[in-house]
Write an enzyme that holds these catalytic residues in place. Structure first.
Site, short mmCIF file in Angstrom:
data_model
loop_
_atom_site.label_atom_id
_atom_site.label_comp_id
_atom_site.label_asym_id
_atom_site.label_seq_id
_atom_site.Cartn_x
_atom_site.Cartn_y
_atom_site.Cartn_z
N SER A 274 -44.58 -9.09 3.64
CA SER A 274 -45.85 -9.54 3.73
C SER A 274 -45.96 -8.03 2.55
CB SER A 274 -47.09 -9.71 4.07
OG SER A 274 -47.92 -10.51 3.01
N ASP A 297 -41.28 -12.20 3.35
CA ASP A 297 -41.59 -12.37 2.54
C ASP A 297 -42.85 -11.30 1.78
OD1 ASP A 297 -42.19 -15.37 2.12
OD2 ASP A 297 -43.44 -15.54 3.89
N HIS A 352 -45.88 -18.23 5.79
CA HIS A 352 -46.38 -16.88 5.98
C HIS A 352 -46.08 -16.51 7.63
CE1 HIS A 352 -46.62 -13.41 4.02
NE2 HIS A 352 -47.98 -12.94 4.41
#
EC number: 3.1.1.47
Length: 444
Positions: A274, A297, A352
């Site tokens: 992330s 991600d 996620h």
């Protein structure tokens, strides 16, 4: 990044009895919550909790895994990390997953809930362990490739242990940084040397955006600091590898001198999730010692457009199916050029949080409802992620292992993978290919 605030809170609350089965009504913490709406939601979700507790998986490699914490320089300018490494066989105990109650308070603040929620989470989750041997001696006699790992927004150094442990079980040393840029939900340091000597911690919590702040500007400053922290951590570990005497401020049982001559200095990579995925790109653009990078991600907002053309190293995007969106994918596409190695795959049915440990510490039903779990089994998702990563690392770090057995995963060749992305970018000029020679059909 953590999941949406309410989703994460409800999911964690509903799983409390899974970790520590007692009579919730006897504890009655909701009596201290003024909002009856909050109390009703928590009680209702507690009643919906499933009866089976999930656990963070062990590594699938042949090495036993040890774990310790390292802090160099007691101030908030220093380096703080959790180290996963191949260890000797011994009787050391597993490692606490979240080692201090203040981390639960930080999560509570990030979630926008009363501090009492932090106490509740600490009470129930404070004894959860992860399958690595705490302070176990390093397995000596060989040099190991090094991975620097960067966490997401609202996270901290310990909550990607499923990835760190699996990589270490396959013969890597993994340095999972706790960032001091204000993006961790909590972190600590020491005000001076005397405070460090007596263990008097000073805590800092997530830096919240202030009215009038432009998020892009704030996050860009943070990602630049994060990349510098990655390089700073690398500097320190390589100094130790050279035999330079460096003291671990935490003064733990683990002897830092064990790390001397343990690092294969030509085999270093950076991985992150992330916000940590964006940190991977920033670090690659600034530090050529990172031979390749893997962005899990990735959240691309923090990055300046200028860096996309400044990343010569091989780069691998591993995405979830449900987090990505067109603007994010378009920014990933800017990294692509015919003379650079770029790969992208998407894990089908994933969310996620399939990359973080939260997906393993919650029950199936509630984890699915509140997006800590996807349609895919969490163990299958992390196994695909780790195996694809290992194959990519072998190829670009020149490892003499058998990880090439998973080369097909890099191309998305598995029933639970797709090459490229599931995001439909309608303008054909924005079509993202898995490699310069790949067909456009790989995108959809």
């Amino acid at each position: 990044m953590l999941p949406p605030k309410l989703h994460a809170l409800f999911c964690l609350c509903s799983c409390l009895t899974l970790v520590h089965p007692i009579d919730w009504q006897d504890l009655n913490p909701v009596a201290h919550i003024r909002s009856s709406a909050w109390a009703n939601k928590i009680q209702a979700l507690m009643a919906a909790a499933s009866i089976r507790q999930s656990r963070i998986p062990k590594g699938n490699g042949s090495y036993s895994v040890g774990c310790t914490d390292l802090m160099f320089d007691y101030t908030n300018k220093g380096t703080f990390l959790r180290l996963y490494y191949p260890s000797q066989e011994d009787d050391h105990s597993d490692t606490l997953w979240i080692p201090n109650k203040e981390y639960f308070f930080g999560l509570s603040k990030y979630l926008g809930t009363p501090w009492l929620m932090g106490k509740i989470l600490s009470f129930f989750f404070g004894s959860v362990t992860t399958p690595a041997n705490w302070n176990s001696p390093l397995r000596t006699g060989e040099k190991y490739p090094l991975i620097v790992f960067s966490h997401g927004l609202g996270a901290f150094r310990t909550i990607y242990s499923a990835i760190g442990i699996d990589l270490a079980s396959h013969g890597f040393i993994v340095a999972a940084i706790e960032h001091r840029d204000g993006s961790a939900s909590a972190t600590y340091y020491f005000k001076d040397q005397s405070a460090a000597e007596i263990g008097n911690k000073s805590w800092s919590y997530l830096q919240e955006l202030k009215p009038g702040d432009e998020e892009i500007h704030v996050r860009n400053e943070q990602v630049q600091k994060r990349a510098k922290e990655c390089s700073q951590a690398l500097n320190l570990i390589l100094d130790i590898d050279h035999g330079r005497p460096i003291k671990n401020v935490l003064d733990l049982e683990f002897d830092v001198e064990q790390l001397k001559d343990s690092i294969d200095r030509d085999k270093i990579a950076v991985i992150g999730h992330s916000f940590g995925g964006a940190t991977v790109l920033q670090a690659l653009s600034e530090d050529q010692r990172f031979r390749c990078g893997i962005a899990l991600d990735a959240w691309m907002l923090p990055l300046d457009d200028a860096i996309y053309s400044r990343i010569p190293q091989p780069l691998f995007f591993i995405n979830s199916e449900r987090f990505q969106f067109p603007e994010n994918i378009k920014k990933m596409k800017k990294c692509y050029s015919p003379d650079k190695e770029r790969k992208m795959i998407t894990i089908r049915g994933s969310v996620h949080q399939n990359f973080a440990d939260f997906t393993f510490t919650t029950g199936k039903i509630v984890g699915y409802i509140f997006t800590l779990k996807g349609d895919i089994d969490s163990n299958v998702a992390i196994d695909l992620c780790n195996k694809a990563s290992l194959a990519f690392l072998q190829k670009h770090l020149g490892l003499r292992k058998d990880f090439d057995q998973w080369d097909s995963l890099i191309e998305g060749k598995d029933e639970n993978l797709m090459p490229g992305t599931n995001i439909n970018i309608t303008n054909e000029h924005d079509t993202l290919q898995n490699s310069p020679e790949a067909e456009k059909s790989n995108l959809d």
